[in-house]
Design a protein around this motif. Structure first.
Motif, PDB file in Angstrom:
ATOM      1  N   LEU A 257       0.828  -1.206   0.000  1.00 25.76           N
ATOM      2  CA  LEU A 257       0.000   0.000   0.000  1.00 25.76           C
ATOM      3  C   LEU A 257       0.863   1.256   0.000  1.00 25.76           C
ATOM      4  CD1 LEU A 257      -2.868  -0.936   2.504  1.00 25.76           C
ATOM      5  CD2 LEU A 257      -3.043  -0.667   0.024  1.00 25.76           C
ATOM      6  N   GLY A 258       1.925   1.216   0.788  1.00 24.21           N
ATOM      7  CA  GLY A 258       2.817   2.376   0.865  1.00 24.21           C
ATOM      8  C   GLY A 258       3.485   2.670  -0.457  1.00 24.21           C
ATOM      9  N   THR A 259       3.890   1.601  -1.156  1.00 18.00           N
ATOM     10  CA  THR A 259       4.518   1.784  -2.472  1.00 18.00           C
ATOM     11  C   THR A 259       3.525   2.377  -3.469  1.00 18.00           C
ATOM     12  OG1 THR A 259       5.965  -0.127  -2.088  1.00 18.00           O
ATOM     13  CG2 THR A 259       5.723   0.634  -4.359  1.00 18.00           C
ATOM     14  N   THR A 260       2.330   1.787  -3.540  1.00 15.69           N
ATOM     15  CA  THR A 260       1.321   2.233  -4.517  1.00 15.69           C
ATOM     16  C   THR A 260       0.863   3.661  -4.245  1.00 15.69           C
ATOM     17  OG1 THR A 260       0.541  -0.049  -4.716  1.00 15.69           O
ATOM     18  CG2 THR A 260      -0.889   1.688  -5.565  1.00 15.69           C
ATOM     19  N   LEU A 261       0.449   3.922  -3.003  1.00 12.62           N
ATOM     20  CA  LEU A 261      -0.069   5.250  -2.662  1.00 12.62           C
ATOM     21  C   LEU A 261       1.035   6.295  -2.669  1.00 12.62           C
ATOM     22  CD1 LEU A 261      -2.525   4.328   0.245  1.00 12.62           C
ATOM     23  CD2 LEU A 261      -3.107   4.973  -2.094  1.00 12.62           C
ATOM     24  N   GLY A 262       2.186   5.926  -2.131  1.00  2.00           N
ATOM     25  CA  GLY A 262       3.291   6.878  -2.047  1.00  2.00           C
ATOM     26  C   GLY A 262       3.748   7.348  -3.411  1.00  2.00           C
ATOM     27  N   LEU A 263       3.943   6.405  -4.336  1.00  3.96           N
ATOM     28  CA  LEU A 263       4.430   6.769  -5.661  1.00  3.96           C
ATOM     29  C   LEU A 263       3.365   7.508  -6.477  1.00  3.96           C
ATOM     30  CD1 LEU A 263       6.494   3.606  -6.722  1.00  3.96           C
ATOM     31  CD2 LEU A 263       7.301   5.720  -5.679  1.00  3.96           C
ATOM     32  N   SER A 264       2.132   7.004  -6.452  1.00  5.23           N
ATOM     33  CA  SER A 264       1.081   7.626  -7.265  1.00  5.23           C
ATOM     34  C   SER A 264       0.745   9.031  -6.762  1.00  5.23           C
ATOM     35  CB  SER A 264      -0.169   6.754  -7.289  1.00  5.23           C
ATOM     36  OG  SER A 264      -0.661   6.532  -5.977  1.00  5.23           O
ATOM     37  N   LEU A 265       0.499   9.177  -5.458  1.00  6.11           N
ATOM     38  CA  LEU A 265       0.172  10.487  -4.905  1.00  6.11           C
ATOM     39  C   LEU A 265       1.376  11.431  -4.974  1.00  6.11           C
ATOM     40  CD1 LEU A 265      -1.980   9.630  -1.751  1.00  6.11           C
ATOM     41  CD2 LEU A 265      -2.736  10.807  -3.816  1.00  6.11           C
ATOM     42  N   GLY A 266       2.559  10.886  -4.711  1.00  8.57           N
ATOM     43  CA  GLY A 266       3.759  11.718  -4.732  1.00  8.57           C
ATOM     44  C   GLY A 266       4.009  12.329  -6.096  1.00  8.57           C
ATOM     45  N   ILE A 267       3.932  11.503  -7.145  1.00  6.43           N
ATOM     46  CA  ILE A 267       4.162  12.002  -8.508  1.00  6.43           C
ATOM     47  C   ILE A 267       3.077  13.000  -8.905  1.00  6.43           C
ATOM     48  CG2 ILE A 267       4.187  11.337 -10.950  1.00  6.43           C
ATOM     49  CD1 ILE A 267       5.545   8.710 -10.071  1.00  6.43           C
ATOM     50  N   LYS A 268       1.827  12.692  -8.574  1.00  9.62           N
ATOM     51  CA  LYS A 268       0.720  13.580  -8.941  1.00  9.62           C
ATOM     52  C   LYS A 268       0.863  14.939  -8.258  1.00  9.62           C
ATOM     53  CE  LYS A 268      -4.330  13.758  -9.229  1.00  9.62           C
ATOM     54  NZ  LYS A 268      -5.601  13.021  -8.984  1.00  9.62           N
ATOM     55  N   LEU A 269       1.148  14.945  -6.963  1.00  8.76           N
ATOM     56  CA  LEU A 269       1.287  16.201  -6.228  1.00  8.76           C
ATOM     57  C   LEU A 269       2.503  16.989  -6.709  1.00  8.76           C
ATOM     58  CD1 LEU A 269       0.437  15.001  -2.604  1.00  8.76           C
ATOM     59  CD2 LEU A 269      -0.904  16.584  -3.997  1.00  8.76           C
ATOM     60  N   PHE A 270       3.594  16.284  -6.974  1.00  9.04           N
ATOM     61  CA  PHE A 270       4.803  16.964  -7.425  1.00  9.04           C
ATOM     62  C   PHE A 270       4.581  17.612  -8.790  1.00  9.04           C
ATOM     63  CE2 PHE A 270       9.037  17.281  -9.311  1.00  9.04           C
ATOM     64  CZ  PHE A 270       9.733  17.881  -8.274  1.00  9.04           C
ATOM     65  N   GLN A 271       3.924  16.900  -9.704  1.00  3.49           N
ATOM     66  CA  GLN A 271       3.639  17.453 -11.025  1.00  3.49           C
ATOM     67  C   GLN A 271       2.714  18.668 -10.932  1.00  3.49           C
ATOM     68  OE1 GLN A 271       2.030  14.022 -13.072  1.00  3.49           O
ATOM     69  NE2 GLN A 271       4.009  13.516 -14.004  1.00  3.49           N
ATOM     70  N   LYS A 272       1.695  18.567 -10.090  1.00  2.00           N
ATOM     71  CA  LYS A 272       0.748  19.679  -9.939  1.00  2.00           C
ATOM     72  C   LYS A 272       1.446  20.899  -9.342  1.00  2.00           C
ATOM     73  CE  LYS A 272      -3.892  20.733  -8.225  1.00  2.00           C
ATOM     74  NZ  LYS A 272      -5.085  20.208  -7.495  1.00  2.00           N
ATOM     75  N   GLY A 273       2.283  20.678  -8.341  1.00  2.00           N
ATOM     76  CA  GLY A 273       3.016  21.785  -7.737  1.00  2.00           C
ATOM     77  C   GLY A 273       3.970  22.442  -8.711  1.00  2.00           C
ATOM     78  N   THR A 274       4.619  21.627  -9.546  1.00  2.00           N
ATOM     79  CA  THR A 274       5.556  22.159 -10.541  1.00  2.00           C
ATOM     80  C   THR A 274       4.822  23.025 -11.559  1.00  2.00           C
ATOM     81  OG1 THR A 274       7.015  20.249 -10.305  1.00  2.00           O
ATOM     82  CG2 THR A 274       7.234  21.543 -12.321  1.00  2.00           C
ATOM     83  N   LYS A 275       3.651  22.568 -12.021  1.00  2.00           N
ATOM     84  CA  LYS A 275       2.869  23.348 -12.985  1.00  2.00           C
ATOM     85  C   LYS A 275       2.406  24.666 -12.377  1.00  2.00           C
ATOM     86  CE  LYS A 275       1.162  19.378 -15.632  1.00  2.00           C
ATOM     87  NZ  LYS A 275      -0.034  18.552 -15.988  1.00  2.00           N
ATOM     88  N   GLN A 276       1.937  24.630 -11.141  1.00  2.00           N
ATOM     89  CA  GLN A 276       1.476  25.855 -10.496  1.00  2.00           C
ATOM     90  C   GLN A 276       2.627  26.826 -10.260  1.00  2.00           C
ATOM     91  OE1 GLN A 276      -0.996  25.299  -7.040  1.00  2.00           O
ATOM     92  NE2 GLN A 276      -2.419  23.926  -8.094  1.00  2.00           N
ATOM     93  N   LEU A 277       3.786  26.284  -9.940  1.00  2.00           N
ATOM     94  CA  LEU A 277       4.958  27.143  -9.729  1.00  2.00           C
ATOM     95  C   LEU A 277       5.383  27.798 -11.037  1.00  2.00           C
ATOM     96  CD1 LEU A 277       7.062  27.987  -7.564  1.00  2.00           C
ATOM     97  CD2 LEU A 277       8.474  26.090  -8.351  1.00  2.00           C
ATOM     98  N   GLN A 278       5.319  27.056 -12.119  1.00  2.00           N
ATOM     99  CA  GLN A 278       5.662  27.612 -13.435  1.00  2.00           C
ATOM    100  C   GLN A 278       4.698  28.721 -13.838  1.00  2.00           C
ATOM    101  OE1 GLN A 278       5.611  24.041 -15.818  1.00  2.00           O
ATOM    102  NE2 GLN A 278       7.750  23.528 -15.373  1.00  2.00           N
ATOM    103  N   VAL A 279       3.411  28.519 -13.566  1.00  2.00           N
ATOM    104  CA  VAL A 279       2.404  29.534 -13.904  1.00  2.00           C
ATOM    105  C   VAL A 279       2.625  30.799 -13.092  1.00  2.00           C
ATOM    106  CG1 VAL A 279      -0.053  30.104 -13.789  1.00  2.00           C
ATOM    107  CG2 VAL A 279       0.668  27.879 -14.644  1.00  2.00           C
ATOM    108  N   SER A 280       2.861  30.630 -11.784  1.00  2.00           N
ATOM    109  CA  SER A 280       3.077  31.797 -10.910  1.00  2.00           C
ATOM    110  C   SER A 280       4.365  32.534 -11.268  1.00  2.00           C
ATOM    111  CB  SER A 280       3.102  31.352  -9.446  1.00  2.00           C
ATOM    112  OG  SER A 280       4.210  30.488  -9.204  1.00  2.00           O
ATOM    113  N   THR A 281       5.389  31.808 -11.713  1.00  2.00           N
ATOM    114  CA  THR A 281       6.648  32.443 -12.090  1.00  2.00           C
ATOM    115  C   THR A 281       6.477  33.267 -13.366  1.00  2.00           C
ATOM    116  OG1 THR A 281       7.896  30.605 -11.128  1.00  2.00           O
ATOM    117  CG2 THR A 281       9.069  32.029 -12.664  1.00  2.00           C
ATOM    118  N   ILE A 282       5.707  32.723 -14.338  1.00  2.00           N
ATOM    119  CA  ILE A 282       5.473  33.445 -15.598  1.00  2.00           C
ATOM    120  C   ILE A 282       4.650  34.697 -15.368  1.00  2.00           C
ATOM    121  CG2 ILE A 282       4.350  33.308 -17.868  1.00  2.00           C
ATOM    122  CD1 ILE A 282       5.042  30.316 -17.881  1.00  2.00           C
ATOM    123  N   SER A 283       3.607  34.556 -14.517  1.00  2.00           N
ATOM    124  CA  SER A 283       2.726  35.696 -14.265  1.00  2.00           C
ATOM    125  C   SER A 283       3.399  36.724 -13.351  1.00  2.00           C
ATOM    126  CB  SER A 283       1.423  35.218 -13.640  1.00  2.00           C
ATOM    127  OG  SER A 283       1.654  34.532 -12.426  1.00  2.00           O
TER     128      SER A 283
END
Length: 283
Positions: A257-283
Motif C-alpha cells: 500500500l505504501g509503495t502504490t499510494l506513495g508513488l502515485s500520490l507523490g508524482i501527482k502532487l509533485f507534477q501539480k506543484g511544478t505546474k502551479q509554480l511555473q504559472v506563478s513564475t510566468i505571471s
C-alpha cells in the motif's frame, strides 16, 4: 560523434568520485601510519602494524573517511556544477519550491523506500550472496542499529549533497547536452548504481536514481532532489526498523500500500506543484 563523446564524458564524474574516495582513504591511512610510526617509537613494528590493521577496519575510522570524502566531493563537484552546469548557488526558495512539490516529495519518500524494500527482497531471494555482502558492507560502514551521530551526519546530510552534485548536478547535465531526458536519466541512474560498488545496493540505487533524475528534471533544480535524498536517507537510517517488529503479513500489506499510494500520490502532487509554480513564475 558528439553523442559518443558526451556519453564517455558523462562517466567522468562517477570515475572521479570513485577515484577521490580511494585517494581520501589512502591519504588518511598514510597519515595514520605516519602518526603511529613516529609517535610510538618504543613499540615493535609488528605491534604498530597490528594497531593500524585494527584502526583501518574500525567503524569510526571509516566514518571519518566517508565524511572527508563527502566534503571533498562537495567542494569539487559543487564548483563544477555551479561553474559549468548552470547551477544556482543562492536560489529564491519561494520561486523554487511549491508546497505541493514538498507534499509530493513527502509521499515519494516512503513510496520509494517501500519500493526499495520490495526490490531488495526479490533480488536477495535470487542472489542471497549479494545480501550477505551488502549486510557486511553496512556493518563495516557503521550503518547498524547502534549508528553513531557522526554516521548519521554523513548518511543523512553529507552523502545526499555530494551524491546529488555528482549525478543529478553534473552527470545528468552533461548527458542532457546530447541526449533526450529519458536517455540521460538512464545513464546517470546506471552510474549512480555503479558508484555504490556492490550489486544489491547498486540495483536499488539504479531504480532510485531514475526517480531522482525525474524530480531534478521536472522540479527544475538540484535542491528538490537534495531534499528528497535527505528525507530518504533519514527514513532508511532512523525510521525503517519499526517494520521489522510488525507481523510479516501486515508488514507486507503496509509495504504494498505504501509503495502504490506513495508513488502515485507523490508524482501527482509533485507534477501539480511544478505546474502551479511555473504559472506563478510566468505571471
Amino acid at each position: 560523434m558528439k553523442k559518443i563523446s558526451t556519453f564517455f564524458f558523462s562517466t567522468l564524474p562517477c570515475l572521479l568520485g570513485i577515484g577521490l574516495q580511494f585517494i581520501v582513504s589512502l591519504y588518511l591511512m598514510l597519515l595514520s601510519a605516519i602518526f603511529v610510526f613516529f609517535k610510538m617509537p618504543h613499540r615493535s613494528t609488528n605491534h604498530k602494524w597490528e594497531y593500524l590493521s585494527q584502526l583501518w577496519t574500525n567503524m569510526d575510522f571509516n566514518t571519518i573517511i566517508m565524511i572527508s570524502f563527502s566534503i571533498s566531493c562537495m567542494s569539487l563537484f559543487g564548483l563544477w556544477y555551479y561553474k559549468s552546469c548552470g547551477g544556482e548557488f543562492k536560489p529564491n526558495f519561494k520561486k523554487t519550491f511549491h508546497p505541493l512539490q514538498v507534499a509530493g516529495i513527502l509521499f515519494l519518500v516512503p513510496g520509494t523506500q517501500f519500493m526499495s524494500s520490495i526490490l531488495v527482497g526479490l533480488i536477495s531471494s535470487v542472489f542471497p550472496s549479494w545480501l550477505e555482502a551488502y549486510e557486511t558492507l553496512m556493518e563495516t560502514a557503521g550503518l547498524t542499529e547502534h549508528i553513531s551521530t557522526a554516521m548519521i551526519l554523513y548518511s543523512v546530510f553529507l552523502a545526499p549533497i555530494s551524491e546529488e552534485l555528482i549525478f543529478r548536478g553534473v552527470t545528468m547535465r552533461i548527458a542532457r547536452r546530447a541526449f533526450p531526458f529519458w536517455i540521460a536519466n538512464i545513464i546517470q541512474a546506471i552510474l549512480f548504481g555503479v558508484f555504490h560498488m556492490n550489486m544489491l545496493q547498486g540495483c536499488y540505487a539504479f531504480a532510485l536514481g531514475l526517480f531522482l533524475g525525474y524530480i531534478c528534471e521536472y522540479g527544475g533544480t538540484i535542491y528538490h532532489v537534495i531534499l528528497f535524498h535527505f528525507l530518504f536517507n533519514l527514513w532508511g537510517t532512523t525510521a525503517s526498523e519499526w517494520l521489522s517488529a510488525i507481523h510479516p503479513t501486515f508488514g507486507g500489506i503496509i509495504i504494498l500500500l505504501g509503495t502504490t499510494l506513495g508513488l502515485s500520490l507523490g508524482i501527482k502532487l509533485f507534477q501539480k506543484g511544478t505546474k502551479q509554480l511555473q504559472v506563478s513564475t510566468i505571471s
